[in-house]
Design a protein around this motif. Structure first.
Motif, PDB file in Angstrom:
ATOM      1  N   GLU A  93     -18.338 -11.923  -3.740  1.00  0.00           N
ATOM      2  CA  GLU A  93     -18.181 -12.998  -4.715  1.00  0.00           C
ATOM      3  C   GLU A  93     -18.567 -12.512  -6.105  1.00  0.00           C
ATOM      4  O   GLU A  93     -17.948 -12.868  -7.100  1.00  0.00           O
ATOM      5  N   ALA A  94     -19.593 -11.686  -6.177  1.00  0.00           N
ATOM      6  CA  ALA A  94     -20.052 -11.186  -7.466  1.00  0.00           C
ATOM      7  C   ALA A  94     -18.983 -10.329  -8.140  1.00  0.00           C
ATOM      8  O   ALA A  94     -18.875 -10.290  -9.351  1.00  0.00           O
ATOM      9  N   ARG A  95     -18.174  -9.645  -7.340  1.00  0.00           N
ATOM     10  CA  ARG A  95     -17.150  -8.764  -7.887  1.00  0.00           C
ATOM     11  C   ARG A  95     -15.774  -9.420  -7.831  1.00  0.00           C
ATOM     12  O   ARG A  95     -14.758  -8.787  -8.111  1.00  0.00           O
ATOM     13  N   SER A  96     -15.723 -10.687  -7.439  1.00  0.00           N
ATOM     14  CA  SER A  96     -14.476 -11.468  -7.409  1.00  0.00           C
ATOM     15  C   SER A  96     -13.363 -10.781  -6.627  1.00  0.00           C
ATOM     16  O   SER A  96     -12.226 -10.759  -7.064  1.00  0.00           O
ATOM     17  N   GLY A  97     -13.695 -10.226  -5.493  1.00  0.00           N
ATOM     18  CA  GLY A  97     -12.663  -9.598  -4.681  1.00  0.00           C
ATOM     19  C   GLY A  97     -11.973  -8.468  -5.414  1.00  0.00           C
ATOM     20  O   GLY A  97     -10.774  -8.492  -5.630  1.00  0.00           O
ATOM     21  N   GLU A  98     -12.734  -7.490  -5.807  1.00  0.00           N
ATOM     22  CA  GLU A  98     -12.205  -6.387  -6.603  1.00  0.00           C
ATOM     23  C   GLU A  98     -11.026  -5.699  -5.918  1.00  0.00           C
ATOM     24  O   GLU A  98     -10.128  -5.201  -6.579  1.00  0.00           O
ATOM     25  N   TYR A  99     -11.008  -5.674  -4.609  1.00  0.00           N
ATOM     26  CA  TYR A  99      -9.884  -5.052  -3.900  1.00  0.00           C
ATOM     27  C   TYR A  99      -8.571  -5.700  -4.312  1.00  0.00           C
ATOM     28  O   TYR A  99      -7.612  -5.003  -4.663  1.00  0.00           O
ATOM     29  N   LEU A 100      -8.494  -7.012  -4.258  1.00  0.00           N
ATOM     30  CA  LEU A 100      -7.242  -7.682  -4.611  1.00  0.00           C
ATOM     31  C   LEU A 100      -6.875  -7.438  -6.068  1.00  0.00           C
ATOM     32  O   LEU A 100      -5.689  -7.296  -6.393  1.00  0.00           O
ATOM     33  N   HIS A 101      -7.854  -7.378  -6.931  1.00  0.00           N
ATOM     34  CA  HIS A 101      -7.603  -7.074  -8.338  1.00  0.00           C
ATOM     35  C   HIS A 101      -7.002  -5.668  -8.470  1.00  0.00           C
ATOM     36  O   HIS A 101      -5.980  -5.475  -9.139  1.00  0.00           O
ATOM     37  N   TYR A 103      -5.513  -3.946  -6.129  1.00  0.00           N
ATOM     38  CA  TYR A 103      -4.228  -3.940  -5.420  1.00  0.00           C
ATOM     39  C   TYR A 103      -3.129  -4.493  -6.318  1.00  0.00           C
ATOM     40  O   TYR A 103      -2.068  -3.886  -6.467  1.00  0.00           O
ATOM     41  N   PHE A 104      -3.394  -5.642  -6.927  1.00  0.00           N
ATOM     42  CA  PHE A 104      -2.372  -6.234  -7.791  1.00  0.00           C
ATOM     43  C   PHE A 104      -2.072  -5.331  -8.984  1.00  0.00           C
ATOM     44  O   PHE A 104      -0.918  -5.177  -9.370  1.00  0.00           O
ATOM     45  N   ASN A 105      -3.100  -4.724  -9.559  1.00  0.00           N
ATOM     46  CA  ASN A 105      -2.878  -3.837 -10.708  1.00  0.00           C
ATOM     47  C   ASN A 105      -2.016  -2.632 -10.354  1.00  0.00           C
ATOM     48  O   ASN A 105      -1.276  -2.132 -11.210  1.00  0.00           O
ATOM     49  N   LEU A 106      -2.096  -2.165  -9.124  1.00  0.00           N
ATOM     50  CA  LEU A 106      -1.239  -1.062  -8.697  1.00  0.00           C
ATOM     51  C   LEU A 106       0.228  -1.458  -8.652  1.00  0.00           C
ATOM     52  O   LEU A 106       1.114  -0.623  -8.837  1.00  0.00           O
ATOM     53  N   PHE A 107       0.462  -2.723  -8.380  1.00  0.00           N
ATOM     54  CA  PHE A 107       1.822  -3.217  -8.194  1.00  0.00           C
ATOM     55  C   PHE A 107       2.133  -4.345  -9.179  1.00  0.00           C
ATOM     56  O   PHE A 107       2.796  -5.318  -8.838  1.00  0.00           O
ATOM     57  N   ASP A 108       1.649  -4.197 -10.417  1.00  0.00           N
ATOM     58  CA  ASP A 108       1.795  -5.281 -11.391  1.00  0.00           C
ATOM     59  C   ASP A 108       3.225  -5.487 -11.861  1.00  0.00           C
ATOM     60  O   ASP A 108       3.509  -6.434 -12.584  1.00  0.00           O
ATOM     61  N   ASP A 109       4.148  -4.630 -11.433  1.00  0.00           N
ATOM     62  CA  ASP A 109       5.558  -4.829 -11.742  1.00  0.00           C
ATOM     63  C   ASP A 109       6.211  -5.828 -10.784  1.00  0.00           C
ATOM     64  O   ASP A 109       7.350  -6.236 -10.990  1.00  0.00           O
ATOM     65  N   LEU A 110       5.479  -6.241  -9.754  1.00  0.00           N
ATOM     66  CA  LEU A 110       5.996  -7.204  -8.782  1.00  0.00           C
ATOM     67  C   LEU A 110       5.460  -8.597  -9.093  1.00  0.00           C
ATOM     68  O   LEU A 110       4.391  -8.735  -9.685  1.00  0.00           O
ATOM     69  N   PRO A 111       6.185  -9.642  -8.662  1.00  0.00           N
ATOM     70  CA  PRO A 111       5.742 -11.011  -8.970  1.00  0.00           C
ATOM     71  C   PRO A 111       4.414 -11.412  -8.350  1.00  0.00           C
ATOM     72  O   PRO A 111       3.705 -12.255  -8.877  1.00  0.00           O
ATOM     73  N   ASN A 122       3.260   3.450  -0.314  1.00  0.00           N
ATOM     74  CA  ASN A 122       2.446   2.448  -1.004  1.00  0.00           C
ATOM     75  C   ASN A 122       1.000   2.507  -0.521  1.00  0.00           C
ATOM     76  O   ASN A 122       0.066   2.364  -1.315  1.00  0.00           O
ATOM     77  N   TYR A 123       0.826   2.727   0.771  1.00  0.00           N
ATOM     78  CA  TYR A 123      -0.536   2.859   1.287  1.00  0.00           C
ATOM     79  C   TYR A 123      -1.258   4.023   0.605  1.00  0.00           C
ATOM     80  O   TYR A 123      -2.438   3.900   0.256  1.00  0.00           O
ATOM     81  N   ALA A 124      -0.575   5.128   0.402  1.00  0.00           N
ATOM     82  CA  ALA A 124      -1.209   6.288  -0.240  1.00  0.00           C
ATOM     83  C   ALA A 124      -1.719   5.923  -1.633  1.00  0.00           C
ATOM     84  O   ALA A 124      -2.814   6.352  -2.029  1.00  0.00           O
ATOM     85  N   ARG A 125      -0.973   5.126  -2.360  1.00  0.00           N
ATOM     86  CA  ARG A 125      -1.415   4.674  -3.682  1.00  0.00           C
ATOM     87  C   ARG A 125      -2.668   3.808  -3.568  1.00  0.00           C
ATOM     88  O   ARG A 125      -3.626   3.975  -4.320  1.00  0.00           O
ATOM     89  N   VAL A 126      -2.644   2.883  -2.630  1.00  0.00           N
ATOM     90  CA  VAL A 126      -3.781   1.980  -2.424  1.00  0.00           C
ATOM     91  C   VAL A 126      -4.992   2.767  -1.931  1.00  0.00           C
ATOM     92  O   VAL A 126      -6.123   2.574  -2.414  1.00  0.00           O
ATOM     93  N   ALA A 127      -4.774   3.669  -0.992  1.00  0.00           N
ATOM     94  CA  ALA A 127      -5.871   4.444  -0.401  1.00  0.00           C
ATOM     95  C   ALA A 127      -6.601   5.266  -1.454  1.00  0.00           C
ATOM     96  O   ALA A 127      -7.832   5.398  -1.393  1.00  0.00           O
ATOM     97  N   ALA A 128      -5.875   5.810  -2.416  1.00  0.00           N
ATOM     98  CA  ALA A 128      -6.518   6.606  -3.468  1.00  0.00           C
ATOM     99  C   ALA A 128      -7.500   5.752  -4.267  1.00  0.00           C
ATOM    100  O   ALA A 128      -8.614   6.199  -4.580  1.00  0.00           O
TER     101      ALA A 128
END
Length: 141
Positions: A93-101, A103-111, A122-128
């Motif tokens: 909660e303190a980091r507001s779900g940084e993973y989703l933030h 994740y979305f930034n990696l794919f910010d060209d998508l809706p 795509n997993y390789a990008r996320v895993a890094a």
């Protein structure tokens, strides 16, 4: 042992703000990629060794495994270190779900995050990114 934590449920996504014209299977992808990373780093509980091996050998994606788990990721499915990191990065909660933030930034060209194809590329990008966050976290422990 602390009380159990439910980190994510696919149902929370496909019953929530989910694109009407999109298959509900896409609600499994973002968590599935986190699960893949956990499997690759041996952070899933021993009871899930078969699933972890299927991911590590690329026989199944994390989203496919997550779907078999009825779309639920809980603390009892992870090792001690896996839980500590998931609490910090995935569900904090303190980091507001940084993973989703991240994740979305990696794919910010998508809706939305629900449009990310479930591919190993795509997993390789996320895993890094997860690996970087994990290294930062381990350095601060």
């Amino acid at each position: 042992m602390d009380r159990g934590i439910c980190y994510d449920k696919a149902k929370w996504h496909y019953d929530g703000d989910f694109p009407e014209d999109w298959p509900s299977s896409q609600a499994f992808v973002h968590t599935g990629m986190f699960i893949s990373w956990l499997a690759d780093h041996h952070l899933l509980a021993d009871a899930f060794a078969t699933d972890a091996e299927a991911i590590r050998t690329r026989q199944q994606t994390g989203a496919q495994v997550f779907s078999r788990w009825a779309g639920v990721l809980t603390s009892d499915m992870l090792t001690g270190e896996g839980n500590a990191f998931a609490r910090h990065y995935y569900a904090s909660e303190a980091r507001s779900g940084e993973y989703l933030h991240d994740y979305f930034n990696l794919f910010d060209d998508l809706p939305s995050i629900y449009y990310v194809p479930d591919t190993w590329e795509n997993y390789a990008r996320v895993a890094a990114v997860i690996s970087d966050r994990h290294a930062e976290w381990r350095g601060k422990k």
